[in-house]
Design a protein around this motif. Structure first.
Motif, PDB file in Angstrom:
ATOM      1  N   GLY A  55      41.814  40.014  47.167  1.00 16.02           N
ATOM      2  CA  GLY A  55      43.082  40.245  47.849  1.00 16.02           C
ATOM      3  C   GLY A  55      43.727  41.564  47.469  1.00 16.02           C
ATOM      4  O   GLY A  55      44.348  42.236  48.295  1.00 16.02           O
ATOM      5  N   SER A  56      43.550  41.955  46.205  1.00 16.15           N
ATOM      6  CA  SER A  56      44.152  43.210  45.736  1.00 16.15           C
ATOM      7  C   SER A  56      43.560  44.424  46.458  1.00 16.15           C
ATOM      8  O   SER A  56      44.219  45.457  46.608  1.00 16.15           O
ATOM      9  CB  SER A  56      43.949  43.354  44.231  1.00 16.15           C
ATOM     10  N   LEU A  57      42.319  44.311  46.901  1.00 12.64           N
ATOM     11  CA  LEU A  57      41.671  45.417  47.609  1.00 12.64           C
ATOM     12  C   LEU A  57      42.352  45.679  48.949  1.00 12.64           C
ATOM     13  O   LEU A  57      42.465  46.832  49.386  1.00 12.64           O
ATOM     14  CB  LEU A  57      40.188  45.105  47.823  1.00 12.64           C
ATOM     15  N   PHE A  58      42.806  44.602  49.585  1.00 13.81           N
ATOM     16  CA  PHE A  58      43.516  44.790  50.850  1.00 13.81           C
ATOM     17  C   PHE A  58      44.957  45.229  50.603  1.00 13.81           C
ATOM     18  O   PHE A  58      45.496  46.075  51.323  1.00 13.81           O
ATOM     19  CB  PHE A  58      43.482  43.500  51.663  1.00 13.81           C
ATOM     20  N   LEU A  59      45.583  44.667  49.561  1.00 10.14           N
ATOM     21  CA  LEU A  59      46.960  45.046  49.252  1.00 10.14           C
ATOM     22  C   LEU A  59      47.077  46.522  48.943  1.00 10.14           C
ATOM     23  O   LEU A  59      48.016  47.193  49.387  1.00 10.14           O
ATOM     24  CB  LEU A  59      47.488  44.218  48.075  1.00 10.14           C
ATOM     25  N   VAL A  60      46.128  47.082  48.184  1.00  7.44           N
ATOM     26  CA  VAL A  60      46.203  48.489  47.841  1.00  7.44           C
ATOM     27  C   VAL A  60      46.058  49.361  49.083  1.00  7.44           C
ATOM     28  O   VAL A  60      46.642  50.452  49.175  1.00  7.44           O
ATOM     29  CB  VAL A  60      45.140  48.855  46.777  1.00  7.44           C
ATOM     30  N   ARG A  61      45.289  48.882  50.067  1.00  7.11           N
ATOM     31  CA  ARG A  61      45.175  49.622  51.328  1.00  7.11           C
ATOM     32  C   ARG A  61      46.479  49.582  52.111  1.00  7.11           C
ATOM     33  O   ARG A  61      46.883  50.577  52.723  1.00  7.11           O
ATOM     34  CB  ARG A  61      44.018  49.043  52.152  1.00  7.11           C
ATOM     35  N   LEU A  62      47.142  48.428  52.072  1.00  5.79           N
ATOM     36  CA  LEU A  62      48.434  48.312  52.750  1.00  5.79           C
ATOM     37  C   LEU A  62      49.480  49.241  52.127  1.00  5.79           C
ATOM     38  O   LEU A  62      50.230  49.926  52.839  1.00  5.79           O
ATOM     39  CB  LEU A  62      48.922  46.862  52.703  1.00  5.79           C
TER      40      LEU A  62
END
Length: 468
Positions: A55-62
């Protein structure tokens, strides 16, 4: 070794991230729509399961995309809502720390000050700040250390949406609770909002100030002037029956319990007689007496005058000690002067109602008012104080404006309807205290005013008598 199921999940995650990385604005907007629809209200463990522990991989992109496009406002609402899903999820401390490490708080605060960004997007930014502040004390301190109070207060003053302003109030209220290091900063920010042009912002600031005042326990010297200036607002919704006026009154009732009580009461009484400098079309003087107040149709001043008269009435009815202190401030003289202001009928009406209560409550006030008005005008006042302004002529108005009443010289004020014995077991009223000081053998006798609470010609009496 990873299982086939885990490998498939990782493959889906990598494919999803690849699609995001290669998508344009329109495609990313669709991805965000799907993400919001599928994950609203999920907990952090559920999000991790959805993203195969990534999930953190998508959050950092956001958060990276937020930093890149927030100035343009493109897809900002969907982007902020998607970040909010991560930050507001149960057990989301890891997501929150990751967001803060990349300067998330500063970005949210910068969004509030951008003129090109839509109000709805700014409201989403406020909601994210609420989530951060509600997480704990150190996060509230981080917001304040990032000049957050100033940014949030300025946005509250400029916002055109009442719904958004209410969200800001929730945030300010959160920042003042459990934040001892910066609660004074929030308190001062709320005071600074009081002169703003938005009536809703004034109302919300006054309400939150009551909470902040009780938490802090001390007053700032500027609060008296700022609160009194609220009373001269031109906004109809703020005045007499408005929520903002009620909020101001409630705050004033709280402030009389602090060290600013004297300054506050003095300021309210002073508003009843506008200074010559504040007026531009003076009325004719009575007997060439330069001390007679002069009134004009200077609306903000008269709105303040009427509001002060009503506020004084509310304070006097709620606290007898405050009423007696107001008598020391020559409030009777000032109320009668306001009753003579034929340029503003509501000033006359509010002042008359407040004076009616003081006459009904204190016999010394009744005596002075009767003597100053004369029997004819006084009986007219007794018959219907609320409508007196419609019945008096110009001469009677001048008599009121030119009054020389000075009840403050009396020192002690007996109250009507009170009969208390003297001695060690006596009551706590000011008149009874005066009887105690007068020496042994002194009793207080009182006759209540006419029943029903309104004056209708019947006189009450209260006197100190020495027994033989």
């Amino acid at each position: 070794m990873t299982s086939i199921k885990e490998q498939a999940a990782i493959s889906r995650l990598l494919s999803f991230l690849h699609d995001w990385d290669n998508a344009g604005k329109v495609a990313r907007s669709h991805i965000l729509d799907s993400f919001i629809k599928a994950n609203q209200g999920k907990t952090a463990p559920e999000l991790e399961q959805e993203f195969s522990q990534g999930g953190s991989l998508f959050l950092v992109r956001l958060t990276t995309w937020l930093r890149l496009i927030y100035m343009t406002g493109s897809c900002l609402d969907k982007l902020l809502k998607s970040i909010g899903i991560f930050l507001s999820a149960v057990s989301s401390n890891r997501y929150l720390k990751e967001f803060l490490e990349v300067g998330g708080v500063l970005t949210l605060l910068e969004i509030l000050g951008m003129e090109k960004i839509k109000e709805e997007d700014k409201k989403e930014s406020i909601r994210l700040l609420q989530v951060i502040a509600n997480t704990g004390r150190k996060y509230k301190e981080l917001i304040c250390e990032s000049y957050g109070v100033r940014s949030i207060a300025e946005f509250l003053a400029k916002s055109k949406s009442e719904e958004t302003q209410e969200e800001v109030q929730i945030l300010m209220d959160s920042l003042v609770h459990g934040n001892p290091k910066y609660q004074n900063q929030v308190y001062k920010g709320l005071i600074a909002l009081l002169p703003c042009a938005s009536p809703k912002a004034q109302q919300l600031s006054l309400q939150t100030l009551r909470t902040a005042q009780s938490i802090i326990g001390t007053t700032h010297p500027s609060i008296v002037d700022c609160v009194l200036k609220v009373l001269c607002t031109m906004h109809l919704e703020v005045q007499y029956e408005g929520f903002c006026f009620s909020a101001a009154i409630e705050l004033i009732k709280d402030l009389v319990n602090y060290d600013v009580c004297q300054a506050l009461l003095k300021g309210l009484v002073a508003l009843l007689i506008p200074s010559v400098k504040e007026t531009s079309k003076p009325q004719p003087k009575i007997l060439n007496d330069s001390s007679v107040p002069q009134f004009t149709a200077h609306l903000p001043v008269f709105l303040q005058q009427a509001a002060a008269a009503k506020a004084i009435g509310v304070l006097a009815r709620s606290n007898t000690s405050v009423a007696e202190e107001l008598l020391h401030q020559r409030v009777v003289h000032s109320l009668m002067a306001a009753m003579g202001n034929t340029d503003h009928s509501n000033s006359q009406r509010q002042a008359s109602l407040t004076l009616e209560y003081l006459v009904q409550m204190f016999p010394v006030v009744e005596e002075h008012v009767r003597r100053s008005m004369g029997e004819g005008l006084y009986q007219l006042f007794l018959s219907n104080a609320e409508d007196l302004y419609m019945k008096i002529d110009s001469i009677q108005a001048d008599i009121l404006a030119a009054n020389k009443v000075n009840v403050s010289k009396e020192g002690r004020y007996g109250r009507k309807g009170v009969t208390e014995p003297c001695g060690p077991s006596g009551g706590a009223g000011a008149a009874v205290q005066g009887a105690r000081q007068a020496g042994p053998g002194v009793t207080l006798t009182a006759t209540p005013p006419a029943p029903g609470g309104r004056l209708r010609g019947a006189r009450g009496s209260c006197r100190l008598a020495r027994t033989q």
